[in-house]
Design an enzyme around this catalytic site. Structure first.
Site, mmCIF file in Angstrom:
data_model
loop_
_atom_site.group_PDB
_atom_site.id
_atom_site.type_symbol
_atom_site.label_atom_id
_atom_site.label_comp_id
_atom_site.label_asym_id
_atom_site.label_seq_id
_atom_site.Cartn_x
_atom_site.Cartn_y
_atom_site.Cartn_z
ATOM 1 N N ASP A 1 1.542 8.640 -0.873
ATOM 2 C CA ASP A 1 2.783 8.018 -1.340
ATOM 3 C C ASP A 1 2.496 7.243 -2.618
ATOM 4 O O ASP A 1 1.609 7.621 -3.372
ATOM 5 C CB ASP A 1 3.384 7.142 -0.233
ATOM 6 C CG ASP A 1 2.522 5.935 0.117
ATOM 7 O OD1 ASP A 1 1.293 5.979 -0.109
ATOM 8 O OD2 ASP A 1 3.070 4.932 0.630
ATOM 9 N N GLY B 1 -2.532 -0.305 1.006
ATOM 10 C CA GLY B 1 -1.607 -1.199 1.686
ATOM 11 C C GLY B 1 -2.254 -1.816 2.919
ATOM 12 O O GLY B 1 -3.296 -1.354 3.400
ATOM 13 N N GLU C 1 -4.611 9.385 2.799
ATOM 14 C CA GLU C 1 -3.600 9.167 3.844
ATOM 15 C C GLU C 1 -3.639 10.157 5.001
ATOM 16 O O GLU C 1 -3.309 9.807 6.140
ATOM 17 C CB GLU C 1 -2.202 9.175 3.214
ATOM 18 C CG GLU C 1 -1.858 7.929 2.416
ATOM 19 C CD GLU C 1 -2.512 7.877 1.047
ATOM 20 O OE1 GLU C 1 -2.441 6.830 0.379
ATOM 21 O OE2 GLU C 1 -3.109 8.902 0.622
ATOM 22 N N GLY D 1 -2.343 2.468 -2.015
ATOM 23 C CA GLY D 1 -1.531 1.546 -2.796
ATOM 24 C C GLY D 1 -2.234 1.020 -4.031
ATOM 25 O O GLY D 1 -1.588 0.613 -4.998
#
Length: 347
Positions: free
Chosen positions: A146, A67, A138, A115
């Site tokens: 995530d 992301g 992360e 992502g």
């Protein structure tokens, strides 16, 4: 660059081609890109002329580096909440990819992180190359895996997923296959011919002509100490086992873990254990949504992105600074129900 430029859409025979097109940012996803991909998939799923979707990344560096964390950093500092809307649409997209009714061929060449894993590893046909580097990094920015990452990693053999979640380590093609993050290895020079054949042939028929056996990876030889050490119930005990194992690679893993956010480490381990018990990807994404929303107000997310991406001093000042200071109540707070002002994921 306009929204339309950042995701290129076209049809090639009976295949729909989706190209993430921010090569200077290794095709990092922003909100506009997520919405454009989601709209394209919704249209193609009901288009009888489209038999499959093929996803690639522009440039030579990778499919997608994750992301747009610079935007998340700015949003977290401002307390604006735009990241919550981004995650909501991104996680809905991840769920749609997993249930997509047609072959979804993700070409995971080069860097595939965060992502990028979400937009590829939930697909039905996942292709890696000798250039692939796949990771959920992360914890190094004070965040928690995530985009369905805890679903994928919690279902890897033994404790391999826990090792990757806590260390954030990147794996190559062989280990991505071993961990269930990919299905096929195709040498990168053969990708143009593969993509051309997917325009006229079925993926199940085309891929056997191009895929090759994976060379030996790194993780299989370390399964014994990984499975033993990471089966421990706390991050502290995992570290004790890693240091006591006598394996140089285990000691190296412990050092890597100790550099990560203590809060993120404890929340990540809890998220992995919880994800392993949840029955569906949708349930795991709902859990990750709660965790991500909570992380947005955690000082470690802002500090981690500052240290790794903004200032690049690689010297984050985590708060709290030690695992011992992270209480069970602090960890539990990340899994609390969403506030009334947050729109649910609705999966």
């Amino acid at each position: 660059m306009t929204d339309d430029d950042s995701v290129l859409l076209r049809t090639d025979g009976h295949a729909a081609r989706l190209t993430l097109n921010r090569p200077r940012a290794i095709n990092a996803l922003d909100h506009a890109m997520v919405r454009r991909v989601a709209a394209a998939l919704a249209a193609w799923e009901h288009d009888p002329a489209v038999k499959a979707v093929v996803v690639t990344g522009a440039g030579e560096r990778g499919l997608c580096a994750g992301g747009d964390i610079r935007s998340i950093h700015a949003d977290a500092r401002a307390g604006a909440g735009a990241s919550v809307a981004f995650w909501r649409d991104e996680y809905r997209l991840n769920a749609h990819i997993a249930r997509f009714a047609k072959p979804y061929v993700a070409v995971m060449d080069g860097i595939v992180m965060g992502g990028g894993v979400g937009i590829s590893a939930h697909g039905s046909v996942r292709v890696v190359t000798e250039r692939s580097r796949v990771a959920m990094p992360e914890t190094g920015i004070g965040f928690v895996p995530d985009v369905g990452g805890t679903w994928l990693l919690s279902r890897a053999p033994g404790e391999l997923g826990t090792h990757l979640a806590l260390t954030g380590a990147a794996v190559g093609a062989a280990d991505a296959l071993l961990c269930g993050l990919a299905d096929h290895l195709v040498p990168s020079p053969r990708l143009p011919a593969l993509l051309a054949d997917l325009a006229t042939g079925e993926a199940a028929d085309v891929l056997p002509r191009y895929e090759r056996p994976a060379p030996e990876g790194e993780l299989a030889a370390h399964r014994a100490w990984i499975d033993h050490c990471y089966a421990a119930g706390t991050v502290e005990e995992i570290l004790d086992r890693l240091f006591d194992s006598g394996e140089p690679a285990a000691k190296e893993a412990a050092g890597t873990i100790l550099a990560k956010s203590p809060v993120a480490l404890k929340v990540t381990l809890a998220a992995m254990r919880r994800a392993a018990r949840l029955p569906t990807l949708a349930r795991v994404l709902e859990q990750e949504y709660r965790v991500s929303c909570a992380a947005l107000s955690s000082p470690d997310l802002v500090e981690g992105i500052r240290a790794q991406v903004i200032d690049k001093d690689r010297a984050p000042r985590w708060s709290p600074a030690t695992l011992a200071e992270v209480t069970d109540a602090r960890v539990a707070g990340f899994f609390a129900p969403l506030g009334a002002d947050v729109e649910p994921l609705g999966l």
